[in-house]
Every structure is written in structure tokens, then in C-alpha cells.
Design a protein around this motif. Structure first.
Motif, PDB file in Angstrom:
ATOM      1  N   LYS A 103       1.137  -1.256  -0.052  1.00 12.93           N
ATOM      2  CA  LYS A 103       0.185  -0.089  -0.066  1.00 12.93           C
ATOM      3  C   LYS A 103       0.930   1.180   0.050  1.00 12.93           C
ATOM      4  O   LYS A 103       0.456   2.244  -0.777  1.00 12.93           O
ATOM      5  CB  LYS A 103      -0.918   0.042   1.343  1.00 12.93           C
ATOM      6  CG  LYS A 103      -1.851   1.081   1.191  1.00 12.93           C
ATOM      7  CD  LYS A 103      -2.695   1.113   2.312  1.00 12.93           C
ATOM      8  CE  LYS A 103      -3.659   2.363   2.634  1.00 12.93           C
ATOM      9  NZ  LYS A 103      -2.955   3.550   2.484  1.00 12.93           N
ATOM     10  N   ASP A 104       2.274   1.162   0.784  1.00  2.00           N
ATOM     11  CA  ASP A 104       2.985   2.092   0.753  1.00  2.00           C
ATOM     12  C   ASP A 104       3.375   2.639  -0.666  1.00  2.00           C
ATOM     13  O   ASP A 104       3.431   3.986  -0.806  1.00  2.00           O
ATOM     14  CB  ASP A 104       4.229   2.141   1.655  1.00  2.00           C
ATOM     15  CG  ASP A 104       3.671   1.903   3.262  1.00  2.00           C
ATOM     16  OD1 ASP A 104       2.966   2.717   3.707  1.00  2.00           O
ATOM     17  OD2 ASP A 104       4.269   1.034   3.642  1.00  2.00           O
ATOM     18  N   ASP A 107       0.551   4.338  -2.316  1.00  2.00           N
ATOM     19  CA  ASP A 107       0.239   5.862  -1.735  1.00  2.00           C
ATOM     20  C   ASP A 107       1.202   6.484  -2.517  1.00  2.00           C
ATOM     21  O   ASP A 107       0.795   7.775  -2.748  1.00  2.00           O
ATOM     22  CB  ASP A 107       0.348   5.659  -0.239  1.00  2.00           C
ATOM     23  CG  ASP A 107      -0.764   5.099   0.600  1.00  2.00           C
ATOM     24  OD1 ASP A 107      -1.935   4.572  -0.461  1.00  2.00           O
ATOM     25  OD2 ASP A 107      -0.545   4.945   1.598  1.00  2.00           O
ATOM     26  N   GLN A 110      -0.007   7.435  -5.735  1.00  5.06           N
ATOM     27  CA  GLN A 110      -1.016   8.222  -5.694  1.00  5.06           C
ATOM     28  C   GLN A 110      -0.967   9.825  -5.065  1.00  5.06           C
ATOM     29  O   GLN A 110      -1.445  10.672  -5.832  1.00  5.06           O
ATOM     30  CB  GLN A 110      -2.068   7.696  -4.920  1.00  5.06           C
ATOM     31  CG  GLN A 110      -3.384   8.175  -5.216  1.00  5.06           C
ATOM     32  CD  GLN A 110      -4.673   7.719  -4.365  1.00  5.06           C
ATOM     33  OE1 GLN A 110      -4.430   6.631  -3.520  1.00  5.06           O
ATOM     34  NE2 GLN A 110      -5.650   8.400  -4.077  1.00  5.06           N
ATOM     35  N   ASN A 111       0.158   9.687  -4.130  1.00  8.96           N
ATOM     36  CA  ASN A 111       0.315  11.014  -3.532  1.00  8.96           C
ATOM     37  C   ASN A 111       1.060  12.233  -4.895  1.00  8.96           C
ATOM     38  O   ASN A 111       0.582  13.216  -4.759  1.00  8.96           O
ATOM     39  CB  ASN A 111       1.284  11.147  -2.283  1.00  8.96           C
ATOM     40  CG  ASN A 111       1.019  11.991  -1.392  1.00  8.96           C
ATOM     41  OD1 ASN A 111       0.202  12.896  -1.568  1.00  8.96           O
ATOM     42  ND2 ASN A 111       2.117  12.412  -0.735  1.00  8.96           N
ATOM     43  N   PRO A 123      -4.476  10.174  -1.028  1.00  9.93           N
ATOM     44  CA  PRO A 123      -4.447   8.611  -0.368  1.00  9.93           C
ATOM     45  C   PRO A 123      -4.686   8.781   0.874  1.00  9.93           C
ATOM     46  O   PRO A 123      -4.256   9.796   1.806  1.00  9.93           O
ATOM     47  CB  PRO A 123      -2.851   8.154  -0.847  1.00  9.93           C
ATOM     48  CG  PRO A 123      -1.885   9.374  -0.640  1.00  9.93           C
ATOM     49  CD  PRO A 123      -2.852  10.372  -1.438  1.00  9.93           C
ATOM     50  N   LYS A 124      -5.405   7.730   1.373  1.00 13.81           N
ATOM     51  CA  LYS A 124      -5.594   7.518   2.624  1.00 13.81           C
ATOM     52  C   LYS A 124      -4.604   7.100   3.725  1.00 13.81           C
ATOM     53  O   LYS A 124      -4.274   5.978   3.373  1.00 13.81           O
ATOM     54  CB  LYS A 124      -6.740   6.961   3.116  1.00 13.81           C
ATOM     55  CG  LYS A 124      -8.156   7.849   2.788  1.00 13.81           C
ATOM     56  CD  LYS A 124      -9.367   7.240   2.877  1.00 13.81           C
ATOM     57  CE  LYS A 124     -10.658   7.877   2.598  1.00 13.81           C
ATOM     58  NZ  LYS A 124     -12.085   7.599   2.956  1.00 13.81           N
ATOM     59  N   PHE A 125      -3.993   7.582   4.531  1.00 15.79           N
ATOM     60  CA  PHE A 125      -2.895   7.014   5.136  1.00 15.79           C
ATOM     61  C   PHE A 125      -3.235   6.368   6.576  1.00 15.79           C
ATOM     62  O   PHE A 125      -4.144   6.765   7.270  1.00 15.79           O
ATOM     63  CB  PHE A 125      -1.795   8.127   5.490  1.00 15.79           C
ATOM     64  CG  PHE A 125      -1.070   8.655   4.487  1.00 15.79           C
ATOM     65  CD1 PHE A 125      -0.445   7.784   3.439  1.00 15.79           C
ATOM     66  CD2 PHE A 125      -1.330  10.207   4.122  1.00 15.79           C
ATOM     67  CE1 PHE A 125       0.063   8.296   2.252  1.00 15.79           C
ATOM     68  CE2 PHE A 125      -0.551  10.576   3.154  1.00 15.79           C
ATOM     69  CZ  PHE A 125      -0.042   9.789   2.147  1.00 15.79           C
ATOM     70  N   ASN A 129       2.575   7.108   7.308  1.00 24.07           N
ATOM     71  CA  ASN A 129       2.651   7.236   5.872  1.00 24.07           C
ATOM     72  C   ASN A 129       3.905   6.745   5.361  1.00 24.07           C
ATOM     73  O   ASN A 129       4.968   6.506   6.002  1.00 24.07           O
ATOM     74  CB  ASN A 129       2.019   8.549   5.230  1.00 24.07           C
ATOM     75  CG  ASN A 129       3.156   9.583   5.952  1.00 24.07           C
ATOM     76  OD1 ASN A 129       4.398   9.334   5.810  1.00 24.07           O
ATOM     77  ND2 ASN A 129       2.422  10.543   5.985  1.00 24.07           N
ATOM     78  N   TYR A 130       4.170   6.617   3.966  1.00 21.43           N
ATOM     79  CA  TYR A 130       5.342   6.274   3.292  1.00 21.43           C
ATOM     80  C   TYR A 130       6.369   7.004   3.734  1.00 21.43           C
ATOM     81  O   TYR A 130       7.584   6.524   3.609  1.00 21.43           O
ATOM     82  CB  TYR A 130       5.047   5.952   1.907  1.00 21.43           C
ATOM     83  CG  TYR A 130       4.809   7.285   1.056  1.00 21.43           C
ATOM     84  CD1 TYR A 130       6.080   7.936   0.400  1.00 21.43           C
ATOM     85  CD2 TYR A 130       3.661   7.735   0.890  1.00 21.43           C
ATOM     86  CE1 TYR A 130       5.951   8.830  -0.268  1.00 21.43           C
ATOM     87  CE2 TYR A 130       3.501   9.086   0.244  1.00 21.43           C
ATOM     88  CZ  TYR A 130       4.506   9.688  -0.210  1.00 21.43           C
ATOM     89  OH  TYR A 130       4.469  10.847  -1.053  1.00 21.43           O
TER      90      TYR A 130
END
Lengths: 235, 264
Positions: A103-104, A107, A110-111, A123-125, A129-130
């Protein structure tokens, strides 16, 4: 917070860093600041060093001692943190949430897309977050390098010049990388990111407001709300 | 409560210090000229004095780095009683270098060879014979100590320069006029029994991985670099046609190193 809380309304706060984590972070601040300042003194401009006159010898003597003390402190924090994440309950949950997941990667993509306007949704963290994860694991990468090369440079009499040159290159390179990462990334975020200015005080009291939590870590917010894990305090 | 404008001012201050430091780190990492002492080299000829004596503590002596000439021989070897304070006299071209070494080394370091079957250990022994030096403090050659070779004997380290007691030599000096030629020869043979026919030569030590381990002799790595550099060893070989702009000068050697590409 104080006079800058524009809305001045009662707000729920959630625990973001517990006491042990805050103390570890504080020790990290102290040791890294000392290490960076006393380390980069070695690259000091000649005219600055000369301006201290005869005191510069004494200053540089203490520079070496302080750098070593801070270095040992830095290593000890690293060792303690490994114990913390391995054998304590809070530490276990910390490292579980910190481990990189697929997911990271999504993310991050997407970010970037969101930031350049290709995606309409952020993105929903989750809890971290990454970017948090990259910063956190960069210490796992950097600490062994500076620690091993630092100990080699400390015991320089036992090493051949070639190994000392290699250790010096690694020590200086990794230290510069780490210092730049903290200065450019971490500190500017903590001080000057909109919403944080003048200072993100989470590292002092360990709390994060419900609003911030919903905005920055929505998945985590959902999770701890459902599980009833939240520790709250009314402001 | 902090006033809002004061807070902004404080944060501006934090930001400016932050950016200054950041800029400086980028500058030293990517942009600072690598040869830092270039201005010394590029001076005009009439600034000659500044070039030669650019360090205050080196002022006043032609050979402006090694001060062994100013000091008394440390922990004087018994050999000097017969061979004199400047024992090397034959080879005119190198005798000054060799004699300078006698100020901080026991004769046996070069004149008794360590053999593969029996490697010697070398240590700094304090000038007043009170024990081993653990740290080199002071200028080159002025550490207040003498390099002495040791040999393992029944798992104990034994000084090689004290195998024959000084008394034997002193007695010989007193009595030598009364001795027959045979007796004198026998005693001289005993005194010199350990001496190797071929001494250790300059470039056997002054090179990388040479006869002496300078690291174990407590020298700092930068000093080891000077001692094992080709300048020191080469000058002996090329003595007749010689040119040594950087010899014995750590700054010049550093400059040489800086002028090469540096690892990031």
C-alpha cells in the motif's frame, strides 16, 4: 493551542507518541545535533577556526570528546530501540504499523499524482505514511554505517590507512546524507509545513488532535476508533 | 503569551540559521575547492619568506620541520661511547640523515636485524628509562623517548640493546690498553655478536608495509603517510640529483593528496 487555536473549541486528543518514544526521540535530537555540529566542525573554514586563536586547540579537543560521547549515545539509543520494538507491547505495535507494505508504494504513486494534479484524491494514510516509514528506516540504514566506520576511526591505530580512508568516506558520506535529510526534510516539515508552523509540538506532549488525525491518518483513526484503543484527554 | 510578530521573528531567525548551515553543508560537499592551501603555492617570488616559513613554529631553522638537531640524544646508547655522538661518518651523502635517527632510535633498531624465525617487537621507551610510552606527544623526533627493539625470551619481552651489560663495554674501554690483541678481539666479538652484517636500510622502513610497523609505533595515520611516502625513501636513492619540495612536510603531503580527486 494557546492563542493560535483559532476555533477555541473543546477537542479530543489522541496519543501519537508514548513517553518512552518521546524520550527516545529527545535523546536522538540531542545526540544527532551534537554529532552534526561537532562532526562538521572538522570541515570548518580555516578563517573561522583561526578566529578563535589559541582557544581553538582546546575547543577541538572537547569537540572530539563530545563527538565520541554523542556517538556512543546514538548507538545505545539504537540498541534500546531494537529492544523496545522487540519486547514491549507498544513497541510491537509500533513496528507492526511501521513495516513497509504494498500500500505504501501505491500511496506514494497516488500522492505524487495528487500533487501534480493527476488525481483528485489524496491517499488515505494509516498510522504511518510512506514518508514516515522512509525517514524511520533510513536510521536503520544509516546508524550501522556511521557506527561501524566511527568505531574504526576511533580505533585508528589498529587499521591500515586504506581501511581508514574507506571508513572516512562512508562516515562523511552517510553523515552528510543524514544531516541533509534531517535539515531539509524533517526539520522543515516540523517547523514550516503549513498547519505545523511555528512548531509541531507532538514530540513534546505526544498528542495529536482528532482533526489532525482525521486529516493525516484517516485509516488509523477509523481503526483505533473501532477497536476502542484510543486514549483521550479533553483540552 | 508570545507576541505574534516576535514569534515570526524568532522563526525567521531559526530559518536563516537553518538555511545558512544547509547552504554551507552543500558548499563543502559539492563546491568548495579541493586544494585549500593553493594560495600558499601561488604567491609571488618576493613572498618567498611567507612560503617557506608559513608556519610560525617552524621559523628560524633551515630544515624547518625536524627539530632533532636541537635536542640532546635521548637515553644514550652505550654504542656512542666508542662510536661517538655522530656514529655514521662513512657515507657522506646520507650520514646526516642516519645520525639524526640516532637521536630517537636505539642503534639496534637498524643494526640488529629481525629474522623471520624471530620477529622483534619495537616500542617507545621513555628517555629516563621509566617505562613504555603509550602516546606520542610533541613534535616529530621530540617525544622524549627512544625506539627500542624487544625479543621474546621465555615468553617475556627482553630489550635487545641491553643484552650485553653496559659494564662489559665500560670495563673494556678502561682496560683495553692493557689487553692483548687476542683478548681485545674476543671481547669486541662478544660485544658485537648480535650486530648484523648488513644494517636495515632507509627504504626498508620508509615504504608501505616496510620493516617497521609505524602504526604499532603509535604514529598517527597522517604521520605514517609521511614516513612511508615515496618522498622520504626516494630521496636517499636519488640523492645525487635531488629535489624534495614536499619532503617531511605533512601539509605539503596533504596538499598533494587534496589535489587528487577526493572520495565523496
Amino acid at each position: 493551542m494557546d492563542c493560535y487555536d483559532k476555533r477555541n473549541i473543546a477537542m479530543r486528543y489522541y496519543v501519537r507518541m508514548n513517553r518512552s518514544e518521546r524520550i527516545q526521540h529527545l535523546m536522538l535530537i540531542l545526540s544527532i545535533t551534537t554529532l552534526v555540529l561537532t562532526g562538521f566542525m572538522l570541515e570548518g573554514e580555516t578563517w573561522v577556526i583561526n578566529s578563535f586563536g589559541s582557544a581553538s586547540k582546546l575547543i577541538f579537543f572537547w569537540r572530539g570528546i563530545l563527538h565520541r560521547i554523542a556517538g556512543v549515545g546514538f548507538i545505545l539509543i539504537g540498541v534500546y530501540h531494537l529492544y523496545y520494538v522487540s519486547f514491549t507491547k507498544d513497541g510491537n505495535s509500533w513496528i507492526r504499523d511501521m513495516l513497509p507494505k504494498l500500500k505504501d508504494f501505491k500511496d506514494a504513486m497516488q500522492n505524487v499524482a495528487y500533487l501534480v494534479g493527476l488525481s483528485k484524491e489524496r491517499p488515505k494514510f494509516d498510522r504511518f505514511n510512506y514518508q514516515d516509514k522512509l525517514e524511520y528506516f533510513s536510521i536503520y540504514f544509516g546508524l550501522p554505517i556511521v557506527a561501524i566506520s566511527g568505531v574504526m576511526l576511533w580505533s585508528e591505530y589498529n587499521w591500515n590507512q586504506f581501511y581508514l580512508d574507506v571508513a572516512m568516506a562512508f562516515h562523511r558520506g552517510e553523515a552528510t546524507l543524514a544531516a541533509l535529510a534531517i535539515l531539509v526534510w524533517h526539520l522543515l516539515t516540523v517547523f514550516f509545513k503549513p498547519g505545523n508552523y511555528p512548531l509541531n509540538t507532538t514530540f513534546i506532549h505526544g498528542m495529536m488532535s482528532e482533526d489532525d488525525l482525521k486529516h493525516h491518518h484517516p485509516l488509523w483513526y477509523e481503526r483505533i476508533k473501532d477497536n476502542g484503543e484510543e486514549k483521550e484527554s479533553k483540552s | 503569551m508570545i507576541k505574534k510578530w516576535l514569534l515570526h521573528l524568532l522563526m525567521l531567525f531559526v530559518l536563516s540559521i537553518h538555511l545558512t548551515f544547509l547552504g554551507w553543508v552543500v558548499w563543502i560537499t559539492y563546491f568548495r575547492p579541493i586544494v585549500r592551501t593553493a594560495q600558499v603555492v601561488n604567491k609571488q617570488e618576493d613572498d618567498f619568506e611567507d612560503i617557506v616559513y608559513y608556519k610560525d613554529d617552524m621559523r628560524g631553522h633551515f630544515h624547518n620541520t625536524d627539530e632533532s638537531i636541537n635536542i640532546e640524544s635521548q637515553n644514550k646508547s652505550i654504542c656512542l661511547k666508542c662510536h661517538g655522538t655522530y656514529p655514521h661518518s662513512k657515507a657522506k651523502d646520507v650520514r646526516a640523515f642516519l645520525n639524526a635517527h640516532a637521536f630517537f632510535m636505539a642503534c639496534e633498531v637498524c643494526h640488529v636485524r629481525s629474522k623471520d624465525g624471530q620477529r622483534f617487537t619495537y616500542k617507545w621507551i621513555k628517555a629516563d628509562n621509566t617505562g613504555e610510552l603509550k602516546l606520542l606527544n610533541g613534535k616529530p623526533g621530540r617525544y622524549g623517548a627512544l625506539i627500542v627493539p624487544f625479543m621474546k625470551d621465555n615468553n617475556k619481552l627482553k630489550r635487545i640493546d641491553r643484552i650485553i651489560s653496559d659494564k662489559v663495554t665500560e670495563n673494556y674501554l678502561k682496560l683495553r690498553d692493557t689487553l692483548t690483541a687476542d683478548q681485545a678481539a674476543e671481547i669486541k666479538f662478544k660485544i658485537h655478536k648480535k650486530v648484523s652484517a648488513k644494517p636495515v636500510f632507509c627504504d626498508e622502513c620508509h615504504r608501505k608495509d616496510g620493516y617497521l610497523n609505524f602504526n604499532k609505533l603509535l604514529y598517527r595515520p597522517d604521520r605514517v603517510n609521511v614516513l612511508t611516502s615515496t618522498e622520504v625513501a626516494g630521496v636517499i636513492k636519488k640523492y645525487k640529483k635531488f629535489y624534495f619540495p614536499t619532503m617531511f612536510d605533512p601539509d605539503a603531503v596533504m596538499m598533494d593528496r587534496w589535489s587528487k580527486p577526493r572520495l565523496p
